[in-house]
Scaffold this motif. Structure first.
Motif, PDB file in Angstrom:
ATOM      1  N   ARG A  32       0.814  -1.227   0.000  1.00  0.00           N
ATOM      2  CA  ARG A  32       0.000   0.000   0.000  1.00  0.00           C
ATOM      3  C   ARG A  32       0.841   1.268   0.000  1.00  0.00           C
ATOM      4  O   ARG A  32       0.376   2.318  -0.423  1.00  0.00           O
ATOM      5  CB  ARG A  32      -0.944   0.026   1.201  1.00  0.00           C
ATOM      6  CG  ARG A  32      -2.128  -0.895   1.069  1.00  0.00           C
ATOM      7  CD  ARG A  32      -3.079  -0.773   2.247  1.00  0.00           C
ATOM      8  NE  ARG A  32      -3.304   0.580   2.689  1.00  0.00           N
ATOM      9  CZ  ARG A  32      -4.226   1.420   2.206  1.00  0.00           C
ATOM     10  NH1 ARG A  32      -4.996   1.015   1.228  1.00  0.00           N
ATOM     11  NH2 ARG A  32      -4.378   2.634   2.697  1.00  0.00           N
ATOM     12  N   SER A  33       2.080   1.194   0.460  1.00  0.00           N
ATOM     13  CA  SER A  33       2.926   2.386   0.538  1.00  0.00           C
ATOM     14  C   SER A  33       3.719   2.630  -0.752  1.00  0.00           C
ATOM     15  O   SER A  33       4.488   3.580  -0.821  1.00  0.00           O
ATOM     16  CB  SER A  33       3.880   2.263   1.724  1.00  0.00           C
ATOM     17  OG  SER A  33       4.837   1.252   1.479  1.00  0.00           O
ATOM     18  N   GLN A  34       3.524   1.814  -1.762  1.00  0.00           N
ATOM     19  CA  GLN A  34       4.286   1.914  -3.007  1.00  0.00           C
ATOM     20  C   GLN A  34       3.590   2.816  -4.020  1.00  0.00           C
ATOM     21  O   GLN A  34       2.475   3.276  -3.811  1.00  0.00           O
ATOM     22  CB  GLN A  34       4.483   0.516  -3.606  1.00  0.00           C
ATOM     23  CG  GLN A  34       5.210  -0.443  -2.713  1.00  0.00           C
ATOM     24  CD  GLN A  34       6.608   0.029  -2.362  1.00  0.00           C
ATOM     25  OE1 GLN A  34       7.338   0.519  -3.201  1.00  0.00           O
ATOM     26  NE2 GLN A  34       6.969  -0.111  -1.099  1.00  0.00           N
ATOM     27  N   SER A  35       4.245   3.014  -5.140  1.00  0.00           N
ATOM     28  CA  SER A  35       3.674   3.794  -6.243  1.00  0.00           C
ATOM     29  C   SER A  35       2.457   3.055  -6.800  1.00  0.00           C
ATOM     30  O   SER A  35       2.305   1.848  -6.582  1.00  0.00           O
ATOM     31  CB  SER A  35       4.716   3.974  -7.339  1.00  0.00           C
ATOM     32  OG  SER A  35       4.995   2.726  -7.954  1.00  0.00           O
ATOM     33  N   PRO A  36       1.601   3.772  -7.526  1.00  0.00           N
ATOM     34  CA  PRO A  36       0.389   3.120  -8.064  1.00  0.00           C
ATOM     35  C   PRO A  36       0.673   1.856  -8.880  1.00  0.00           C
ATOM     36  O   PRO A  36      -0.056   0.875  -8.761  1.00  0.00           O
ATOM     37  CB  PRO A  36      -0.244   4.210  -8.927  1.00  0.00           C
ATOM     38  CG  PRO A  36       0.193   5.481  -8.274  1.00  0.00           C
ATOM     39  CD  PRO A  36       1.593   5.207  -7.790  1.00  0.00           C
ATOM     40  N   LEU A  37       1.726   1.866  -9.680  1.00  0.00           N
ATOM     41  CA  LEU A  37       2.042   0.691 -10.491  1.00  0.00           C
ATOM     42  C   LEU A  37       2.432  -0.491  -9.605  1.00  0.00           C
ATOM     43  O   LEU A  37       1.957  -1.612  -9.793  1.00  0.00           O
ATOM     44  CB  LEU A  37       3.162   0.992 -11.488  1.00  0.00           C
ATOM     45  CG  LEU A  37       3.605  -0.213 -12.337  1.00  0.00           C
ATOM     46  CD1 LEU A  37       2.436  -0.737 -13.166  1.00  0.00           C
ATOM     47  CD2 LEU A  37       4.760   0.168 -13.225  1.00  0.00           C
ATOM     48  N   LEU A  38       3.289  -0.245  -8.617  1.00  0.00           N
ATOM     49  CA  LEU A  38       3.697  -1.327  -7.720  1.00  0.00           C
ATOM     50  C   LEU A  38       2.529  -1.793  -6.846  1.00  0.00           C
ATOM     51  O   LEU A  38       2.450  -2.974  -6.504  1.00  0.00           O
ATOM     52  CB  LEU A  38       4.882  -0.895  -6.864  1.00  0.00           C
ATOM     53  CG  LEU A  38       6.198  -0.735  -7.630  1.00  0.00           C
ATOM     54  CD1 LEU A  38       7.282  -0.208  -6.711  1.00  0.00           C
ATOM     55  CD2 LEU A  38       6.624  -2.034  -8.275  1.00  0.00           C
ATOM     56  N   ARG A  39       1.634  -0.882  -6.517  1.00  0.00           N
ATOM     57  CA  ARG A  39       0.424  -1.294  -5.775  1.00  0.00           C
ATOM     58  C   ARG A  39      -0.411  -2.242  -6.610  1.00  0.00           C
ATOM     59  O   ARG A  39      -0.954  -3.216  -6.096  1.00  0.00           O
ATOM     60  CB  ARG A  39      -0.409  -0.073  -5.384  1.00  0.00           C
ATOM     61  CG  ARG A  39      -0.035   0.502  -4.055  1.00  0.00           C
ATOM     62  CD  ARG A  39      -1.025   1.529  -3.650  1.00  0.00           C
ATOM     63  NE  ARG A  39      -0.910   2.618  -4.607  1.00  0.00           N
ATOM     64  CZ  ARG A  39      -1.100   3.877  -4.354  1.00  0.00           C
ATOM     65  NH1 ARG A  39      -1.476   4.250  -3.161  1.00  0.00           N
ATOM     66  NH2 ARG A  39      -0.954   4.793  -5.263  1.00  0.00           N
TER      67      ARG A  39
END
Length: 163
Positions: A32-39
């Motif tokens: 959840r704390s990652q960038s939108p792509l990594l999320r």
């Protein structure tokens, strides 16, 4: 271990249910704390957390909560922690415990380090629980608790004041 997804591993000893719940909780928080792509790529981890921990085990550790390292879960079923709750490090929680709001969404407890909360306890409102506190089973805590205190009952009252 201070950080990462294994920060609660040792605290939960040989309890595989608690270990797996905390591992998935920390992994889902990391996603959840990652960038939108990594999320998006990590979405299966969050789904696995929701299906296994929240739905199958009945443990509601909100992913927005601030929970310090070393959280120990004993049984865990029926455990509910509000998203605005803050827990320090090395705390212990037991089944059927609620840590949540009293009057509004941001009206949640801040719990210090090394706090041991008994089963069927309720801790509500904008209160501060100090460090090294013990909250007895079945307690309803609606007021601040000083560091080193032991409280129990409904409403919770001090049964051993710090020296």
């Amino acid at each position: 271990m201070k950080g990462g997804i294994l920060q609660d591993w040792e605290a939960n000893g040989g309890n595989w249910k608690s270990r797996s719940a905390m591992l998935l909780y920390r992994a889902a928080q990391a996603v959840r704390s990652q960038s939108p792509l990594l999320r998006l790529l990590g979405a299966p981890v969050v789904v696995l957390y929701l299906l296994y921990v929240e739905w199958a085990l009945g443990i509601e550790l909100n992913l927005k909560s601030k929970i310090g390292p070393g959280l120990r879960l004993y049984h865990g079923t029926g455990l509910v922690i509000h998203e605005a709750a803050v827990l320090g490090s090395n705390c212990a929680l037991r089944h059927c415990t609620t840590i949540g709001m009293k009057n509004g969404p941001a009206d949640c407890p801040t719990i210090g380090n090394n706090v041991d909360i008994g089963s069927n306890s309720v801790v509500l409102g904008s209160i501060h629980i100090g460090d090294n506190v013990v909250i007895g089973a079945g307690s309803v805590v609606l007021h601040d608790v000083a560091s080193g205190d032991v409280v129990a009952g409904n409403p919770a009252r001090s049964i051993k004041r710090p020296a």
